[in-house]
Design a protein around this motif. Structure first.
Motif, mmCIF file in Angstrom:
data_model
loop_
_atom_site.group_PDB
_atom_site.id
_atom_site.type_symbol
_atom_site.label_atom_id
_atom_site.label_comp_id
_atom_site.label_asym_id
_atom_site.label_seq_id
_atom_site.Cartn_x
_atom_site.Cartn_y
_atom_site.Cartn_z
ATOM 1 N N VAL A 1 0.865 -1.177 0.000
ATOM 2 C CA VAL A 1 0.000 0.000 0.000
ATOM 3 C C VAL A 1 0.901 1.227 0.000
ATOM 4 N N THR A 2 0.698 2.110 -0.960
ATOM 5 C CA THR A 2 1.564 3.282 -1.088
ATOM 6 C C THR A 2 1.142 4.383 -0.116
ATOM 7 N N ALA A 3 2.064 5.296 0.121
ATOM 8 C CA ALA A 3 1.777 6.449 0.983
ATOM 9 C C ALA A 3 0.649 7.293 0.395
ATOM 10 N N ASP A 4 0.596 7.378 -0.940
ATOM 11 C CA ASP A 4 -0.470 8.153 -1.588
ATOM 12 C C ASP A 4 -1.839 7.508 -1.344
ATOM 13 N N GLU A 5 -1.889 6.174 -1.374
ATOM 14 C CA GLU A 5 -3.158 5.482 -1.115
ATOM 15 C C GLU A 5 -3.624 5.727 0.319
ATOM 16 N N VAL A 6 -2.688 5.694 1.255
ATOM 17 C CA VAL A 6 -3.033 5.963 2.651
ATOM 18 C C VAL A 6 -3.529 7.396 2.809
ATOM 19 N N ALA A 7 -2.823 8.339 2.170
ATOM 20 C CA ALA A 7 -3.225 9.752 2.261
ATOM 21 C C ALA A 7 -4.617 9.962 1.673
ATOM 22 N N GLU A 8 -4.910 9.265 0.583
ATOM 23 C CA GLU A 8 -6.231 9.387 -0.041
ATOM 24 C C GLU A 8 -7.319 8.833 0.874
ATOM 25 N N ARG A 9 -7.045 7.693 1.541
ATOM 26 C CA ARG A 9 -8.034 7.127 2.467
ATOM 27 C C ARG A 9 -8.251 8.061 3.657
ATOM 28 N N THR B 1 -12.913 13.927 5.423
ATOM 29 C CA THR B 1 -13.977 14.655 4.722
ATOM 30 C C THR B 1 -15.355 14.168 5.139
ATOM 31 N N GLN B 2 -15.487 12.852 5.339
ATOM 32 C CA GLN B 2 -16.778 12.288 5.733
ATOM 33 C C GLN B 2 -17.147 12.654 7.164
ATOM 34 N N GLY B 3 -16.143 12.893 8.006
ATOM 35 C CA GLY B 3 -16.412 13.274 9.396
ATOM 36 C C GLY B 3 -17.000 14.674 9.453
ATOM 37 N N GLY B 4 -17.746 14.932 10.502
ATOM 38 C CA GLY B 4 -18.370 16.246 10.627
ATOM 39 C C GLY B 4 -17.923 16.969 11.878
ATOM 40 N N GLY B 5 -17.805 18.299 11.797
ATOM 41 C CA GLY B 5 -17.527 19.119 12.962
ATOM 42 C C GLY B 5 -16.264 18.719 13.702
ATOM 43 N N HIS B 6 -16.414 18.475 15.014
ATOM 44 C CA HIS B 6 -15.272 18.129 15.854
ATOM 45 C C HIS B 6 -14.672 16.781 15.462
ATOM 46 N N GLN B 7 -15.498 15.880 14.945
ATOM 47 C CA GLN B 7 -14.986 14.580 14.540
ATOM 48 C C GLN B 7 -13.936 14.737 13.437
ATOM 49 N N ARG B 8 -14.157 15.683 12.543
ATOM 50 C CA ARG B 8 -13.200 15.922 11.465
ATOM 51 C C ARG B 8 -11.851 16.351 12.029
ATOM 52 N N GLU B 9 -11.893 17.236 13.039
ATOM 53 C CA GLU B 9 -10.653 17.704 13.656
ATOM 54 C C GLU B 9 -9.954 16.567 14.401
ATOM 55 N N ARG B 10 -10.734 15.741 15.104
ATOM 56 C CA ARG B 10 -10.149 14.627 15.842
ATOM 57 C C ARG B 10 -9.491 13.624 14.900
ATOM 58 N N LEU B 11 -10.148 13.337 13.770
ATOM 59 C CA LEU B 11 -9.576 12.400 12.800
ATOM 60 C C LEU B 11 -8.283 12.948 12.204
ATOM 61 N N ALA B 12 -8.292 14.236 11.884
ATOM 62 C CA ALA B 12 -7.089 14.847 11.311
ATOM 63 C C ALA B 12 -5.935 14.783 12.307
ATOM 64 N N PHE C 1 -5.680 12.590 14.803
ATOM 65 C CA PHE C 1 -5.361 11.174 15.020
ATOM 66 C C PHE C 1 -4.398 10.675 13.949
ATOM 67 N N TYR C 2 -4.677 10.995 12.699
ATOM 68 C CA TYR C 2 -3.849 10.487 11.603
ATOM 69 C C TYR C 2 -2.628 11.363 11.324
ATOM 70 N N SER C 3 -2.413 12.388 12.153
ATOM 71 C CA SER C 3 -1.172 13.149 12.041
ATOM 72 C C SER C 3 -0.017 12.390 12.682
ATOM 73 N N HIS C 4 -0.324 11.345 13.466
ATOM 74 C CA HIS C 4 0.705 10.538 14.116
ATOM 75 C C HIS C 4 1.070 9.344 13.230
ATOM 76 N N GLN C 5 2.359 9.109 13.079
ATOM 77 C CA GLN C 5 2.848 8.093 12.156
ATOM 78 C C GLN C 5 2.350 6.698 12.521
ATOM 79 N N GLU C 6 2.286 6.376 13.827
ATOM 80 C CA GLU C 6 1.871 5.026 14.211
ATOM 81 C C GLU C 6 0.433 4.745 13.795
ATOM 82 N N ASN C 7 -0.414 5.776 13.774
ATOM 83 C CA ASN C 7 -1.806 5.590 13.359
ATOM 84 C C ASN C 7 -1.906 5.455 11.839
ATOM 85 N N ARG C 8 -1.062 6.171 11.125
ATOM 86 C CA ARG C 8 -1.031 6.001 9.662
ATOM 87 C C ARG C 8 -0.518 4.610 9.303
#
Length: 445
Positions: free
Chosen positions: A369-377, A383-394, A396-403
């Motif tokens: 799985v490429t880094a681009d595929e992960v970034a796209e997911r 994008t699908q998350g709403g409001g605060h959930q969107r911020e929490r997801l962003a 969460f996935y800013s950490h390498q271990e979660n990616r």
């Protein structure tokens, strides 16, 4: 560093590590030198505080940090030198620590990742599922959409009836003692067993608006919610208002309100497409699981205990989260999940075994799985998350271990998709080879 390795079982290892005094002294000196540069004590110029004062004020913190750092550093070193790959992070236990002597001894217990070569999985055949959606399924989907678009209107009626929506308050008591996690105030609920737990729908039906009602109910000793299990509970309830849900008319105007549809026929066609897509995805999911079950049956293996334990903890959290979403308080949801340990352990073992098998196939098939595929997911999820959930997801996935964890999930998905596609193609080829050609059929006529 003195290292002793024990082998309690085929996959389990226990490493005892004893550090040399000079190793400990070197790390302590480094820690105190760094601390001296970063803190200022009254009466001393920056960087001039004597070590004995630093030890007096910060000794416990420094010792704790040093032990933690030494354990991590020398565990990693021992694993690398002995070519050991834990399937999950080792469990570290300090057996002896005295940094004044200095002396540190600790153990690292872990399971090895089993070396697997998956066999007998490339000759599998699976027919492609035929998906059919009945007209009444489309109608039911439209009705559910219509219900979600309904509005509540207050009605002038004094007695609560089953199916009503009511503005109500509840609290449970044992004698005069209120029970924890049982109080709800001014909440609109539907008087239905689908939405109210503990039989509250039956207790609420027939009550009069504006009057506090006290009704008792007994619960068995094995009741899923610990706070009321085995107790005779008095529920104190008060319904303030009654509402009825008014549904919009299912017509072209309703369809236009749902988005870019010009008629009810267009909306109905879209609902059918969604149902067919969902049914196809569910059929493929069942087929993938069936394939995986067969591959596991053909490739028995021992599953590491620590991996099963981790999966069981994950399942408990997932179960508790699902119960919370249904309205159960957090603590009650966690307790309910813990009560299902035996069932969850069996599921955890199957999930762990599946992960090991699929990861092994991915390695054998060079699935990546490429880094681009992960970034796209990640972009899709955010994008699908709403409001605060969107911020929490962003975040969460800013950490390498979660990616990395997401990449592993995606790699397994891609592997199973490849297996299913191959098995369906093999089944189609096998069927086409057994069918008589058009010419042959003509000759027989």
């Amino acid at each position: 560093m003195n290292v002793n390795i024990e082998t309690p079982s085929a996959l389990r290892r226990k490493i005892t590590i004893e550090l040399e005094p000079d190793e400990i002294k070197r790390e302590l000196d480094r820690a105190y030198n760094q601390l001296k540069r970063s803190v200022q004590l009254k009466g001393f110029r920056p960087g001039r505080a004597p070590r004995n004062l630093l030890e007096r004020f910060f000794g416990d913190q420094v010792r704790g940090d040093v032990i933690q750092k030494l354990q991590k550093e020398y565990t990693d070193k021992a694993l690398e030198e002995n070519d050991l790959q834990p399937v999950v992070e080792p469990e570290l236990v300090t057996e002896e620590s005295d940094l004044k002597k200095p002396q540190v001894r600790f153990t690292a217990t872990f399971d090895l990742k089993p070396q697997i070569e998956v066999k007998d999985y490339q000759d599998l055949k699976v027919p492609k599922a035929t998906v059919e959606v009945a007209e009444d399924q489309v109608g039911q989907a439209l009705e559910r959409l219509c219900e979600r678009s309904g509005t509540l209107h207050k009605v002038e009626r004094r007695v609560v009836q089953p199916g009503d929506f009511v503005l109500a308050s509840f609290e449970a008591f044992e004698g005069d003692r209120p029970l924890p996690n049982s109080k709800f105030e001014e909440r609109i609920v539907r008087v239905s067993s689908d939405e109210l737990r503990h039989g509250l729908d039956e207790l609420l039906a027939g009550t009069e608006i504006g009057s506090e009602v006290r009704k008792s109910r007994s619960y068995p000793a094995d009741y899923y919610e610990r706070d009321i299990a085995g107790k005779n509970v008095e529920w104190r309830m008060k319904a303030t208002d009654i509402y009825e849900r008014v549904l919009p008319k299912l017509d072209d105007e309703f369809a236009k309100d749902q988005g870019e549809y010009q008629s009810l026929a267009e909306l109905r066609a879209e609902m059918r497409r969604q149902l067919e897509r969902r049914a196809g995805e569910e059929a493929d999911a069942r087929a993938r699981q069936g394939l995986l079950d067969l591959i596991i049956e053909r490739n028995p293996l021992e599953v590491p205990e620590s991996l099963v334990a981790r999966e069981q903890r994950n399942l408990e959290l997932e179960t508790a989260t699902a119960l919370e979403a249904l309205g159960m308080p957090r603590e009650a949801a966690l307790e309910r999940a813990r009560q299902e340990q035996e069932d969850l352990k069996a599921k955890a073992e199957k999930r762990a075994r599946s992960a090991l098998i699929v990861d092994a196939i991915a390695a054998q098939e060079n699935v990546e799985v490429t880094a681009d595929e992960v970034a796209e997911r990640i972009a899709t999820l955010v994008t699908q998350g709403g409001g605060h959930q969107r911020e929490r997801l962003a975040d969460f996935y800013s950490h390498q271990e979660n990616r990395d964890a997401l990449a592993q999930v995606m790699r397994r998905e891609k592997t199973l998709d490849r297996l299913l596609s191959r098995a369906q193609a093999a089944d189609e080829a096998a069927n086409s080879s057994t069918e008589p050609s058009a010419g042959a059929a003509k000759t027989e006529e």
